[in-house]
Design an enzyme around this catalytic site. Structure first.
Site, PDB file in Angstrom:
ATOM      1  CG  ASP A  52      38.983  34.787  45.334  1.00  0.00           C
ATOM      2  OD1 ASP A  52      39.234  35.999  45.481  1.00  0.00           O
ATOM      3  OD2 ASP A  52      37.863  34.366  44.978  1.00  0.00           O
ATOM      4  CE1 TYR A  57      31.982  32.982  45.388  1.00  0.00           C
ATOM      5  CE2 TYR A  57      34.202  32.692  46.219  1.00  0.00           C
ATOM      6  CZ  TYR A  57      33.328  33.259  45.317  1.00  0.00           C
ATOM      7  OH  TYR A  57      33.795  34.080  44.336  1.00  0.00           O
ATOM      8  CE  LYS A  86      35.887  37.419  45.487  1.00  0.00           C
ATOM      9  NZ  LYS A  86      35.729  35.969  45.608  1.00  0.00           N
TER      10      LYS A  86
END
Ligand SMILES: NC(=O)C1=CN([C@@H]2O[C@H](COP(=O)(O)OP(=O)(O)OC[C@H]3O[C@@H](n4cnc5c(N)ncnc54)[C@H](O)[C@@H]3O)[C@@H](O)[C@H]2O)C=CC1
Ligand SMILES: O=C1O[C@H](CO)[C@@H](O)[C@@H]1O
Length: 328
Positions: A52, A57, A86
């Site tokens: 994930d 990030y 994402k």
């Protein structure tokens, strides 16, 4: 004691016909983000198949280095892995550009799952930066009304179009969607109902109403911060330790099993290589134990991710939230 061998062997069915591993490894950066390369190598060698990540990030290039090494050494093939990224809410104006940046850093040509990170739009430049747009007074710089605005729906529709029109995405989903936001989105879905809703979930944050609503719409719950994030507060619950002793597993395996035994995906994070290797067993918690874990949160609910941009989107127990119109 009844026990499946490994949580890493279990997959769940998504509403679009694909399958998703029940256990994944999270990649929010540790103090030294480059450590994520070895975290991923360790996790994949320990059996993890779901990674994930997110543009936000800043760890995708280290994951890319790990993937290259794992593929070159023949440990796994691309198709053995399930990789999620994402689009961040300051990159809302160009989900495909965000995705292309992620694919390039990861060194792959498709992701298995592309998520809308938050159901809001914040001011951001053409490359998504700054990733946390805040005014000088620390107020969030929204690019839409945080409560009544619906621009976030266009972002989900753009994500759907990427899946419909390219080979860059296998499945699409959402994250941090409350019931309020899902009720706004679902009538406006163009092609694909989200396959998952990735939300904070652990024994201190009971959310049966959201779980039930998602189940009605065949949306799986993916539980982030399963130990409550930094400091691992959830692992201090005495009952979690009691269950770990009973089943002869780690406390991490108990909090992951809390989700997996009920059909939710768990995506823990750790920078401790031994701990990662000791996260893969699946104690078969019984109904009474699952219910006792849930009741801990009913007595004293705590949400650990209280990002300021989450105010107003309809979640319960959001610290400092004065905007939300919460559904009962
Ligand atoms: N969609 C979203 O908005 C969000 C998604 N996520 C995703 O979910 C993943 C997991 O959530 P996190 O909040 O990162 O993690 P988490 O709840 O798994 O907590 C990780 C922290 O707990 C520590 N920890 C774990 N086991 C421990 C133990 N036995 N003893 C002591 N410390 C321990 C780790 O060192 C780390 O600091 C993220 O890495 C990210 O991929 C996380 C937050 C928000
Ligand atoms: O995915 C995410 O991780 C950070 C930190 O937990 C959070 O702000 C974001 O939604």
């Amino acid at each position: 004691m009844a026990q499946n061998k490994f949580a890493t062997e279990i997959t769940f069915d998504l509403n679009d016909g694909s399958k998703i591993p029940a256990l994944g490894i999270g990649t929010v950066p540790p103090d030294d983000p480059s450590q994520v390369k070895d975290i991923i190598i360790t996790a994949v060698k320990a059996g993890f198949r779901l990674i994930d990540t997110a543009w936000y990030y800043g760890t995708e290039k280290y994951i890319g280095e790990a993937l290259k090494e794992l593929f070159d050494e023949g440990v796994v093939k691309r198709e053995d892995l399930f990789i999620t990224t994402k689009v961040w809410h300051s990159f809302w104006h160009s989900p495909e550009k965000s995705l292309d940046t992620s694919l390039s850093d990861l060194g792959i040509d498709y992701v298995d799952l592309f998520l809308q990170h938050w159901p809001i739009c914040l001011k951001g430049g053409p490359d998504g930066t700054p990733s946390k747009p805040m005014a000088d007074d620390e107020n969030v710089k929204y690019d839409d009304d945080p409560v009544t605005g619906t621009k976030f729906i266009d972002v989900y529709n753009a994500i759907e179009d990427i899946k419909a029109n390219t080979n860059k995405v296998r499945s699409v989903g959402v994250s941090n969607y409350s019931i309020t936001k899902l009720k706004q989105l679902l009538p406006k879905v163009k092609h694909f109902v989200p396959v998952v809703n990735q939300i904070e979930y652990h024994p201190q944050l009971p959310q049966q109403d959201l779980v039930d609503f998602c189940a009605e719409h065949k949306i799986l719950i993916e539980a982030y911060s399963p130990v409550g994030g930094t400091g691992a507060p959830v692992l201090k619950i005495p009952y979690v330790k009691e269950l770990a002793d009973k089943y002869g597993v780690t406390v991490n395996e108990i909090v992951n099993a809390y989700h997996i035994c009920e059909g939710r995906i768990a995506i823990p994070r750790s920078s401790n290589y031994d701990r990662i290797k000791n996260m893969v067993r699946l104690p078969k918690l019984n109904k009474e134990e699952l219910s006792a874990l849930y009741k801990i949160g009913e007595g004293h609910p705590v949400r650990y991710v209280n990002d300021p941009w989450g105010y107003g989107i309809g979640f319960k127990w959001w610290k400092g939230d004065t905007l939300s119109k919460i559904e009962d």
